[in-house]
Enzyme design. Structure first.
Site, PDB file in Angstrom:
ATOM      1  N   TYR A  17      30.486  89.201  74.066  1.00  0.00           N
ATOM      2  CA  TYR A  17      29.392  88.367  74.872  1.00  0.00           C
ATOM      3  C   TYR A  17      29.637  86.762  74.848  1.00  0.00           C
ATOM      4  O   TYR A  17      29.061  85.997  74.624  1.00  0.00           O
ATOM      5  CB  TYR A  17      28.272  88.658  74.108  1.00  0.00           C
ATOM      6  N   CYS A  29      19.997  81.616  58.933  1.00  0.00           N
ATOM      7  CA  CYS A  29      21.299  80.507  58.969  1.00  0.00           C
ATOM      8  C   CYS A  29      21.710  79.340  60.324  1.00  0.00           C
ATOM      9  O   CYS A  29      21.316  78.279  59.879  1.00  0.00           O
ATOM     10  CB  CYS A  29      22.438  81.209  58.971  1.00  0.00           C
TER      11      CYS A  29
END
Length: 205
Positions: A17, A29
């Site tokens: 992707y 994160c």
């Protein structure tokens, strides 16, 4: 077609992707780190236009998902995939929670399913982080267990529109009877190519 060839390189690309459009990112994160880099850059007087555009781009994707539901006119919405990525019960900065929150505030009815999230397991441990990063979502998180269904099929049974955020095989099975009959907003590319059927749409493809 060019991108499909490009991502066949597995040395530089971490995922097929890579550089392909998709829904917003989340988690504990990346959003935090993007904000930290922007803050440090501002303190140092350094212009970081690419990094600075990440959060606004993310917010635009979330707004596009909400608008897709509004355009459908649906009042009962099912959400398949609640955590920020498949296979985890981590809700921290999950972008679909922003969509759910907005739709609830607009008075719509929601059901949800995520195989990794057990409604009976307390999630208070995630509240401390969310109070800091997304304090406006606390009410939505508290009512989330009431929205969760035991199966994907149960979640979509009465829905006018179905939002899919994870490419899960069980979601394909649950959607099969409804594709072409109900609005499906696919944010995860459930199928290799876009489905050319009434009411089926994604974001940026």
């Amino acid at each position: 077609a060019v991108m499909d060839i490009f991502v066949q390189d597995t040395k530089l690309n971490l995922s097929p992707y890579y550089l392909k459009p998709g829904f917003a990112f989340g988690g504990s994160c990346l959003p935090k780190e993007v904000r930290a880099v922007r803050h440090l850059a501002a303190e140092a007087g350094v212009d970081v236009p690419l990094i600075a555009s990440l959060i606004p781009s993310n917010e635009a994707q979330i707004a596009a998902a909400v608008e897709a539901v509004r355009e459908s006119g649906a009042q009962r919405i099912a959400v398949l995939g609640v955590a920020f990525k498949p296979g985890t019960d981590d809700l921290r900065e999950s972008p679909i929670l922003e969509v759910i929150d907005t739709l609830l505030r607009e008075g719509r009815e929601l059901t949800a399913f995520d195989p990794a999230i057990d409604a009976s397991v307390p999630i208070e441990g995630q509240f401390d982080y969310m109070r800091y990063a997304s304090p406006h979502l606390e009410k939505t998180i508290r009512v989330l267990p009431e929205m969760l269904c035991e199966t994907a099929a149960e979640a979509v049974k009465e829905a006018d529109a179905i939002i899919v955020t994870h490419a899960d095989a069980s979601y394909r099975k649950a959607l099969a009877p409804h594709i072409g009959r109900r609005t499906v907003i696919d944010l995860a590319r459930l199928y290799p190519m876009p489905v050319d059927l009434p009411g089926y749409r994604g974001i940026a493809w």
